[in-house]
Design an enzyme around this catalytic site. Structure first.
Site, short mmCIF file in Angstrom:
data_model
loop_
_atom_site.label_atom_id
_atom_site.label_comp_id
_atom_site.label_asym_id
_atom_site.label_seq_id
_atom_site.Cartn_x
_atom_site.Cartn_y
_atom_site.Cartn_z
N SER A 195 61.74 26.27 -64.06
CA SER A 195 62.60 27.03 -64.95
C SER A 195 61.83 28.24 -65.48
CB SER A 195 63.04 26.13 -66.11
OG SER A 195 63.26 26.89 -67.27
N GLU A 230 73.58 35.05 -61.28
CA GLU A 230 74.41 35.68 -62.33
C GLU A 230 74.75 37.11 -61.93
OE1 GLU A 230 72.73 35.76 -66.35
OE2 GLU A 230 73.73 37.68 -66.67
N THR A 236 72.05 38.66 -68.83
CA THR A 236 72.02 38.07 -70.18
C THR A 236 70.60 37.77 -70.69
OG1 THR A 236 72.38 35.93 -69.12
CG2 THR A 236 74.30 36.99 -70.10
N HIS A 241 68.29 23.87 -64.76
CA HIS A 241 67.03 23.65 -64.03
C HIS A 241 66.29 22.46 -64.61
CE1 HIS A 241 67.35 28.09 -62.98
NE2 HIS A 241 67.54 27.41 -61.88
#
Ligand code: F3S
Length: 278
Positions: free
Chosen positions: A216, A122, A160, A36
């Site tokens: 981000s 993800e 994650t 990003h």
């Protein structure tokens, strides 16, 4: 004025690796932005002619495709390979691990719980590795577990970037409900290392500069953590956004950077602060 960098900042291992892989394949396209950060994406385009495709239809039109750190759904990966594309897999190994766990556990007949955001690429990728999609469930809150048709044996993995404390809440609730729970801690520490280091520095700094993309989420989170400890905390994308007034009368300027911020941007910001406060 003294300038101090947080003891951990910027690119994580997975992003560094993905950029290196992309640089080794000039002329290819990344599937979704590799990171990003538009300045870094522009640099990759300019120096290595790395293009960008935003969705699967576009990905099918190019010859050489770099899979970004978050990974992509299993069927898309399979299809791109079957179509004879050069598929360069830059999925972070910390993301490949939950994909493999989901694949294996669902083969062994476990229900799969994925703790994360169902709309995040993800998680869309990780869930797709379940043998039967009806056996995989994405949850963010404990309350969401109540309605799920879980088997008596369940495996759980986490996105994650999730907080360990929140993961534990879901795990606790599952343990009370199911006979067998296989817990796989797939949380990556990189985010927390940067956060802890930024907080430690923000406690001492008079002004804190957080460098990163305005979109981000990881950079925005760093900025809000810094704000908790240092009122004069500012988020900038690059050196052009620095305001000389921020540094007037300040003794210590702390610097942190989001996980998608390259070192050359950090260095530009430091150079500019030095020239403003000389
Ligand atoms: Fe990988 Fe962790 Fe970075 S999962 S992409 S090393 S934040």
């Amino acid at each position: 004025m003294k300038i101090e960098l947080a003891s951990s900042y910027g690119f994580c291992y997975g992003v560094k690796r993905a950029i290196r892989i992309a640089e080794e394949h000039p002329g290819s396209h990344t599937y979704g932005p590799l990171i990003h950060n538009k300045d870094e994406i522009a640099r990759l385009k300019e120096t290595y002619d790395i293009g960008l495709v935003e969705d699967f239809e576009e990905a099918e039109k190019v010859d050489s495709i770099v899979i970004r750190t978050h990974g992509i759904p299993k069927n898309e990966l399979k299809k791109l390979k079957a179509e004879g594309k050069e598929v360069i897999n830059a999925t972070c190994p910390y993301v490949t691990t939950p994909q493999q766990i989901v694949e294996q556990m669902s083969k062994e007949g476990y229900s799969i719980v994925v703790f994360g955001d169902r709309n995040h690429p993800e998680i869309r990728g990780v869930v797709s590795y379940a043998d039967d999609p009806r056996d995989a469930f994405v949850v963010l809150e404990e309350s969401e577990l109540e309605e799920l048709p879980l088997k008596s044996k369940v495996a759980i993995v986490a996105q994650t970037t999730r907080k360990p404390a929140d993961f534990l809440k879901i795990v606790n609730a599952l343990v009370l409900r199911c006979k067998e729970v296989r817990v796989f801690n797939t949380i990556c520490n990189a985010t927390f290392e940067n956060q802890d280091a930024a907080a430690e520095l923000a406690k001492r700094a008079d002004v804190m500069i957080v460098i990163g993309g305005k979109h981000s989420s990881n950079t925005k989170q760093l900025h809000s953590i810094c704000k908790n400890y240092c009122d004069a905390s500012y988020l900038v994308e690059n050196e052009k956004e620095l305001d000389p007034a921020w540094f007037e009368g300040k003794k210590l300027c702390g610097i942190s950077a989001g996980a998608s911020t390259p070192d050359w941007i950090v260095q530009n910001v430091i150079d500019r602060i030095e020239s403003l406060t000389r």
